[in-house]
Design a protein around this motif. Sequence first.
Motif, PDB file in Angstrom:
ATOM      1  N   ARG A  62       0.841  -1.197   0.000  1.00  0.00           N
ATOM      2  CA  ARG A  62       0.000   0.000   0.000  1.00  0.00           C
ATOM      3  C   ARG A  62       0.869   1.237   0.000  1.00  0.00           C
ATOM      4  NH1 ARG A  62      -0.744  -3.229   4.276  1.00  0.00           N
ATOM      5  NH2 ARG A  62      -2.778  -3.853   3.512  1.00  0.00           N
ATOM      6  N   GLU A  63       0.382   2.278  -0.645  1.00  0.00           N
ATOM      7  CA  GLU A  63       1.094   3.551  -0.711  1.00  0.00           C
ATOM      8  C   GLU A  63       0.097   4.692  -0.528  1.00  0.00           C
ATOM      9  OE1 GLU A  63       3.295   3.949  -4.300  1.00  0.00           O
ATOM     10  OE2 GLU A  63       4.305   2.007  -4.116  1.00  0.00           O
ATOM     11  N   THR A  64       0.593   5.824  -0.082  1.00  0.00           N
ATOM     12  CA  THR A  64      -0.204   7.044   0.016  1.00  0.00           C
ATOM     13  C   THR A  64       0.112   7.921  -1.189  1.00  0.00           C
ATOM     14  OG1 THR A  64      -0.207   6.946   2.437  1.00  0.00           O
ATOM     15  CG2 THR A  64      -0.717   9.071   1.420  1.00  0.00           C
ATOM     16  N   VAL A  65      -0.896   8.135  -2.042  1.00  0.00           N
ATOM     17  CA  VAL A  65      -0.692   9.001  -3.210  1.00  0.00           C
ATOM     18  C   VAL A  65      -0.570  10.441  -2.740  1.00  0.00           C
ATOM     19  CG1 VAL A  65      -1.656   9.740  -5.426  1.00  0.00           C
ATOM     20  CG2 VAL A  65      -1.990   7.382  -4.637  1.00  0.00           C
ATOM     21  N   TRP A  66      -1.499  10.869  -1.874  1.00  0.00           N
ATOM     22  CA  TRP A  66      -1.332  12.136  -1.159  1.00  0.00           C
ATOM     23  C   TRP A  66      -1.975  12.019   0.215  1.00  0.00           C
ATOM     24  CZ3 TRP A  66      -4.223  13.251  -5.961  1.00  0.00           C
ATOM     25  CH2 TRP A  66      -5.612  13.232  -5.794  1.00  0.00           C
ATOM     26  N   GLU A  67      -1.429  12.800   1.137  1.00  0.00           N
ATOM     27  CA  GLU A  67      -1.901  12.783   2.513  1.00  0.00           C
ATOM     28  C   GLU A  67      -3.239  13.501   2.625  1.00  0.00           C
ATOM     29  OE1 GLU A  67      -0.390  11.357   5.025  1.00  0.00           O
ATOM     30  OE2 GLU A  67       1.640  10.970   4.276  1.00  0.00           O
ATOM     31  N   VAL A 130      -3.470   3.844  -2.429  1.00  0.00           N
ATOM     32  CA  VAL A 130      -3.505   2.753  -3.400  1.00  0.00           C
ATOM     33  C   VAL A 130      -3.094   1.474  -2.688  1.00  0.00           C
ATOM     34  CG1 VAL A 130      -1.150   3.254  -4.226  1.00  0.00           C
ATOM     35  CG2 VAL A 130      -2.706   1.917  -5.645  1.00  0.00           C
ATOM     36  N   GLN A 131      -3.850   0.425  -2.932  1.00  0.00           N
ATOM     37  CA  GLN A 131      -3.568  -0.898  -2.372  1.00  0.00           C
ATOM     38  C   GLN A 131      -3.407  -1.889  -3.506  1.00  0.00           C
ATOM     39  OE1 GLN A 131      -5.871  -2.520   1.059  1.00  0.00           O
ATOM     40  NE2 GLN A 131      -6.400  -4.178  -0.353  1.00  0.00           N
ATOM     41  N   ILE A 132      -2.314  -2.670  -3.467  1.00  0.00           N
ATOM     42  CA  ILE A 132      -2.023  -3.670  -4.488  1.00  0.00           C
ATOM     43  C   ILE A 132      -2.063  -5.025  -3.801  1.00  0.00           C
ATOM     44  CG2 ILE A 132      -0.371  -4.407  -6.238  1.00  0.00           C
ATOM     45  CD1 ILE A 132       0.850  -1.495  -5.912  1.00  0.00           C
ATOM     46  N   SER A 133      -2.964  -5.902  -4.257  1.00  0.00           N
ATOM     47  CA  SER A 133      -3.196  -7.164  -3.557  1.00  0.00           C
ATOM     48  C   SER A 133      -3.075  -8.346  -4.504  1.00  0.00           C
ATOM     49  CB  SER A 133      -4.584  -7.168  -2.918  1.00  0.00           C
ATOM     50  OG  SER A 133      -4.722  -6.121  -1.980  1.00  0.00           O
ATOM     51  N   PRO A 134      -2.552  -9.480  -3.997  1.00  0.00           N
ATOM     52  CA  PRO A 134      -2.505 -10.686  -4.827  1.00  0.00           C
ATOM     53  C   PRO A 134      -3.876 -11.323  -4.941  1.00  0.00           C
ATOM     54  CG  PRO A 134      -1.712 -11.156  -2.618  1.00  0.00           C
ATOM     55  CD  PRO A 134      -1.978  -9.670  -2.665  1.00  0.00           C
ATOM     56  N   ALA A 135      -3.996 -12.292  -5.826  1.00  0.00           N
ATOM     57  CA  ALA A 135      -5.223 -13.086  -5.895  1.00  0.00           C
ATOM     58  C   ALA A 135      -5.474 -13.714  -4.540  1.00  0.00           C
ATOM     59  CB  ALA A 135      -5.093 -14.152  -6.969  1.00  0.00           C
ATOM     60  N   SER A 136      -6.753 -13.820  -4.171  1.00  0.00           N
ATOM     61  CA  SER A 136      -7.100 -14.279  -2.828  1.00  0.00           C
ATOM     62  C   SER A 136      -7.890 -15.568  -2.886  1.00  0.00           C
ATOM     63  CB  SER A 136      -7.924 -13.209  -2.103  1.00  0.00           C
ATOM     64  OG  SER A 136      -8.397 -13.692  -0.874  1.00  0.00           O
ATOM     65  N   PRO A 144      -4.955 -10.705  -9.195  1.00  0.00           N
ATOM     66  CA  PRO A 144      -4.419  -9.601  -8.388  1.00  0.00           C
ATOM     67  C   PRO A 144      -5.184  -8.317  -8.688  1.00  0.00           C
ATOM     68  CG  PRO A 144      -2.955 -10.076 -10.220  1.00  0.00           C
ATOM     69  CD  PRO A 144      -4.010 -11.143 -10.233  1.00  0.00           C
ATOM     70  N   THR A 145      -5.214  -7.417  -7.729  1.00  0.00           N
ATOM     71  CA  THR A 145      -5.998  -6.193  -7.888  1.00  0.00           C
ATOM     72  C   THR A 145      -5.183  -4.964  -7.516  1.00  0.00           C
ATOM     73  OG1 THR A 145      -6.874  -6.424  -5.632  1.00  0.00           O
ATOM     74  CG2 THR A 145      -8.203  -7.319  -7.435  1.00  0.00           C
ATOM     75  N   VAL A 146      -5.563  -3.851  -8.140  1.00  0.00           N
ATOM     76  CA  VAL A 146      -5.088  -2.528  -7.766  1.00  0.00           C
ATOM     77  C   VAL A 146      -6.316  -1.715  -7.387  1.00  0.00           C
ATOM     78  CG1 VAL A 146      -3.955  -0.403  -8.533  1.00  0.00           C
ATOM     79  CG2 VAL A 146      -3.082  -2.634  -9.285  1.00  0.00           C
TER      80      VAL A 146
END
Length: 307
Positions: A62-67, A130-136, A144-146
């Motif tokens: 996960r990342e912060t695009v903006w605070e 933004v959250q980047i996740s593998p297949a669940s 996988p999802t963004v």
Amino acid sequence: MQAGGERIDVRRIVALCAAAVLLLAGCGDNAPEDPEVVVTGEVDAPPTVTYRTPLKVSETTRETVWEGTGPDLVDGRPVLLDFWLENANDASLVKESYTSSPTPRMLTEEDLGKDLYATLSGQQVGARLVQISPASSASATSYPTVTVLDVLPTRASGEPVAPRDGMPAVTLSEDGAPTITPTGTEPPTDLTVQPLIRGTGQQISEGDVITVQYSGFTWSDGQEIDTTWTSGSPQTFTLSDVPAWSEALLEQSVGSQVMVVVPPSYALGVTQSEEFAGQTVVFVIDLLATRSPSASPAPTAAPTEGE
């Protein structure tokens, strides 16, 4: 050039050094400088998400695009989200809320799932994440999802507006829930609109789909007859489904808090209780979002664990 009986080829040394420099430079050019997923776009607008497909995802990141610059999110309390969810195998859009309505959720692991709860915890209103996740294997998501998340306000914010004489006084609790103090006077006979906080967002147009917090009170004694603040979860309405609001809220701005005094000649729409028929009702409404009818067919469920 001679040294200890051996000839040193200066030109060869210079050439070898130059080759080494070029090799190092080439390595630098091939090193990835940008993140795997790049999110661009403006505030209050759908994001543009760029990455190579298929995206290889082995664990959730996960990342912060903006605070955010608004209030801190509170564990166990409602959050209001716009989201954009893509299949990271081919960058196809799975679902999104920007053309429907933002979605309220509770900031709990039970409601959001482990990953989304972790992504939102500790954030502030106004953040883009933004959250980047593998297949669940724990859900139906086999890819996988963004997911891009915009954290929206759950209460009005803006410049306070002094109410006109003769209107009920409004007091807000710490979480934003209103109460009113009756005036003890006769109510107005016409629909009356009084901004209390003036927001700076998009103006509401005829037929819009609006997302709000609100409470309704009787003019005579200030008794609460309907509210979203019991749960704190915002609600979404088509403006035309609430007759008095469809007139009173036109051209009001998102972020505003508006008092609407509704005489008994108007249908209330949001409250069906016959107990209060024939009474003047005072609504205090926090305007959180609005979408045009052509782009807002229905609210869309927000993503959950694995989506």
